[in-house]
Design a protein around this motif. Structure first.
Motif, mmCIF file in Angstrom:
data_model
loop_
_atom_site.group_PDB
_atom_site.id
_atom_site.type_symbol
_atom_site.label_atom_id
_atom_site.label_comp_id
_atom_site.label_asym_id
_atom_site.label_seq_id
_atom_site.Cartn_x
_atom_site.Cartn_y
_atom_site.Cartn_z
ATOM 1 N N ASP A 18 -92.227 93.955 39.703
ATOM 2 C CA ASP A 18 -91.592 94.253 38.542
ATOM 3 C C ASP A 18 -91.152 92.554 37.897
ATOM 4 O O ASP A 18 -91.638 92.358 37.029
ATOM 5 N N GLN A 22 -93.331 90.834 34.680
ATOM 6 C CA GLN A 22 -92.611 90.288 33.579
ATOM 7 C C GLN A 22 -92.663 88.760 33.533
ATOM 8 O O GLN A 22 -92.780 88.529 32.493
ATOM 9 N N PRO A 61 -94.813 101.346 34.828
ATOM 10 C CA PRO A 61 -93.422 100.779 35.030
ATOM 11 C C PRO A 61 -92.965 99.809 33.783
ATOM 12 O O PRO A 61 -93.543 99.421 33.030
ATOM 13 N N SER A 63 -91.687 97.084 33.593
ATOM 14 C CA SER A 63 -91.947 95.855 33.568
ATOM 15 C C SER A 63 -93.133 95.472 32.930
ATOM 16 O O SER A 63 -93.443 94.219 32.459
#
Length: 151
Positions: A18, A22, A61, A63
């Motif tokens: 994640d 990001q 996800p 992210s």
């Protein structure tokens, strides 16, 4: 593929993925980008709803999500739901990052090739300097030892 498949198996591993997604503003691993997440059992979109009853089916996800506001402080945890089913690529691009992380890393390295090369050469030269200094010190120690045995 193993990174994607074992995403939910370890919380620390999940947090690392994640964080990378990001920070690099990417989603997935390969050039397939966000479609890589179909290799994960929770996000798998190739199975029917009965075979994969996960709420996250056909999603990605959080992210992978683009920030909702200018500061990037607010993350919509539901923004990645169902994006693998979306036919309108423009709608997907506005919701999530679609490029894979490996191509993103390659691009960043290529764009900063001189900087990366300079840092690598600087580190190599500093290590060579330390080796030279250590060898010089070793020679001086040996000289002192030979003087002690002579006297």
């Amino acid at each position: 593929d193993q990174l994607i498949q074992s995403y939910r198996d370890d919380l620390d591993f999940q947090n690392i993925i994640d964080l990378v997604q990001q920070d690099l503003e990417c989603c997935g691993i390969s050039s397939d980008g966000y479609l890589d997440w179909s290799k994960n059992e929770y996000f798998n979109c190739t199975k029917t709803k009965e075979e994969n009853p996960s709420v996250e089916r056909c999603g990605v996800p959080y992210s992978c999500c683009r920030p909702d506001n200018q500061e990037g402080l607010l993350v919509n945890l539901m923004c990645g739901f169902g994006v693998q089913l979306e036919k309108d690529k423009l709608a997907v691009i506005t919701r999530i990052f679609t490029r894979g992380c490996i191509p993103t890393i390659q691009t960043k390295i290529e764009n900063n090739l001189y900087t990366v090369g300079g840092v690598a050469i600087g580190i190599a030269l500093s290590q060579l300097l330390v080796i030279w200094l250590a060898r010089t010190l070793e020679g001086q120690i040996e000289s002192q030892k030979s003087l002690w045995t002579y006297n």
